[in-house]
Design a protein around this motif. Structure first.
Motif, short mmCIF file in Angstrom:
data_model
loop_
_atom_site.label_atom_id
_atom_site.label_comp_id
_atom_site.label_asym_id
_atom_site.label_seq_id
_atom_site.Cartn_x
_atom_site.Cartn_y
_atom_site.Cartn_z
N ARG A 33 0.84 -1.20 0.00
CA ARG A 33 0.00 0.00 0.00
C ARG A 33 0.87 1.25 0.00
NH1 ARG A 33 -4.91 -1.08 4.29
NH2 ARG A 33 -5.49 -3.11 3.49
N ILE A 34 0.45 2.23 -0.77
CA ILE A 34 1.23 3.46 -0.87
C ILE A 34 0.76 4.45 0.19
CG2 ILE A 34 1.73 3.18 -3.31
CD1 ILE A 34 -0.46 5.22 -3.91
N GLU A 35 1.66 5.34 0.57
CA GLU A 35 1.28 6.44 1.45
C GLU A 35 2.02 7.69 0.99
OE1 GLU A 35 3.94 6.04 5.39
OE2 GLU A 35 2.36 4.53 5.22
N MET A 36 1.28 8.79 1.00
CA MET A 36 1.81 10.08 0.54
C MET A 36 1.43 11.15 1.55
SD MET A 36 0.56 10.16 -3.37
CE MET A 36 1.12 9.01 -4.57
N LYS A 37 2.23 12.19 1.56
CA LYS A 37 1.89 13.35 2.38
C LYS A 37 1.12 14.31 1.49
CE LYS A 37 3.76 15.75 6.21
NZ LYS A 37 4.91 16.01 7.05
N LYS A 38 -0.17 14.51 1.79
CA LYS A 38 -1.05 15.33 0.97
C LYS A 38 -1.77 16.33 1.88
CE LYS A 38 -2.13 14.00 -2.85
NZ LYS A 38 -1.67 14.46 -4.16
N TYR A 39 -2.37 17.33 1.25
CA TYR A 39 -3.11 18.36 1.99
C TYR A 39 -4.51 17.86 2.31
CZ TYR A 39 -5.23 22.81 3.20
OH TYR A 39 -5.88 23.81 3.85
N CYS A 40 -4.91 17.95 3.56
CA CYS A 40 -6.26 17.62 3.99
C CYS A 40 -7.01 18.92 4.21
CB CYS A 40 -6.24 16.79 5.27
SG CYS A 40 -7.89 16.35 5.84
N ARG A 41 -8.08 19.12 3.44
CA ARG A 41 -8.78 20.40 3.53
C ARG A 41 -9.62 20.52 4.79
NH1 ARG A 41 -13.08 19.65 -1.39
NH2 ARG A 41 -14.67 18.62 -0.18
N TRP A 42 -9.94 19.42 5.47
CA TRP A 42 -10.70 19.49 6.72
C TRP A 42 -9.79 19.80 7.90
CZ3 TRP A 42 -12.11 16.09 2.84
CH2 TRP A 42 -13.39 16.27 2.32
N ASP A 43 -8.57 19.25 7.88
CA ASP A 43 -7.61 19.56 8.94
C ASP A 43 -6.80 20.81 8.65
OD1 ASP A 43 -8.40 17.28 10.31
OD2 ASP A 43 -6.90 16.03 9.29
N ARG A 44 -6.77 21.20 7.37
CA ARG A 44 -6.05 22.38 6.89
C ARG A 44 -4.54 22.30 7.10
NH1 ARG A 44 -10.49 26.44 9.21
NH2 ARG A 44 -11.99 26.25 7.51
N VAL A 45 -4.00 21.09 7.04
CA VAL A 45 -2.56 20.85 7.12
C VAL A 45 -2.20 19.69 6.21
CG1 VAL A 45 -2.25 21.71 9.48
CG2 VAL A 45 -2.81 19.33 9.11
N HIS A 46 -0.91 19.52 5.96
CA HIS A 46 -0.45 18.35 5.22
C HIS A 46 -0.34 17.18 6.17
CE1 HIS A 46 0.64 21.35 2.19
NE2 HIS A 46 0.65 20.33 1.34
N THR A 47 -1.00 16.07 5.83
CA THR A 47 -0.97 14.87 6.66
C THR A 47 -0.65 13.66 5.78
OG1 THR A 47 -3.34 14.51 6.33
CG2 THR A 47 -2.68 15.77 8.29
N VAL A 48 -0.37 12.55 6.42
CA VAL A 48 -0.10 11.31 5.69
C VAL A 48 -1.43 10.72 5.23
CG1 VAL A 48 0.83 8.97 5.88
CG2 VAL A 48 2.01 10.88 6.97
N HIS A 49 -1.50 10.36 3.96
CA HIS A 49 -2.66 9.70 3.39
C HIS A 49 -2.24 8.31 2.94
CE1 HIS A 49 -4.24 13.73 3.35
NE2 HIS A 49 -5.41 13.28 2.94
N LYS A 50 -3.00 7.29 3.34
CA LYS A 50 -2.67 5.91 3.00
C LYS A 50 -3.73 5.32 2.09
CE LYS A 50 0.05 4.67 7.02
NZ LYS A 50 0.21 3.74 8.14
N GLU A 51 -3.31 4.34 1.32
CA GLU A 51 -4.20 3.66 0.39
C GLU A 51 -5.21 2.81 1.16
OE1 GLU A 51 -3.91 0.05 -2.85
OE2 GLU A 51 -2.11 1.16 -2.34
N THR A 52 -6.47 2.88 0.76
CA THR A 52 -7.51 2.06 1.37
C THR A 52 -7.88 0.93 0.41
OG1 THR A 52 -9.25 3.43 0.46
CG2 THR A 52 -8.48 4.00 2.64
N ARG A 53 -8.55 -0.07 0.94
CA ARG A 53 -8.97 -1.21 0.12
C ARG A 53 -10.44 -1.11 -0.18
NH1 ARG A 53 -4.72 -4.71 -1.56
NH2 ARG A 53 -3.04 -3.99 -0.28
#
Length: 53
Positions: A33-53
């Protein structure tokens, strides 16, 4: 035929657990599974995003 190796994956934020992004990955080169650091518009910061199944 050329697009069979690439699959759509959904990325979910690790903080708020919302599914924010859809991207593609090469299934042969990236088996885990991949994980990237992306912008979360609800938290308003860059957070780690992981692949879901």
């Amino acid at each position: 035929m050329a697009g069979e190796k690439r699959v759509n994956v959904i990325l979910a934020c690790e903080v708020c657990k919302r599914r924010n992004y859809i991207t593609t990955k090469n299934k042969q080169n990236d088996r885990e599974r991949i994980e990237m650091k992306k912008y979360c518009r609800w938290d308003r910061v860059h957070t780690v995003h992981k692949e879901t199944r």
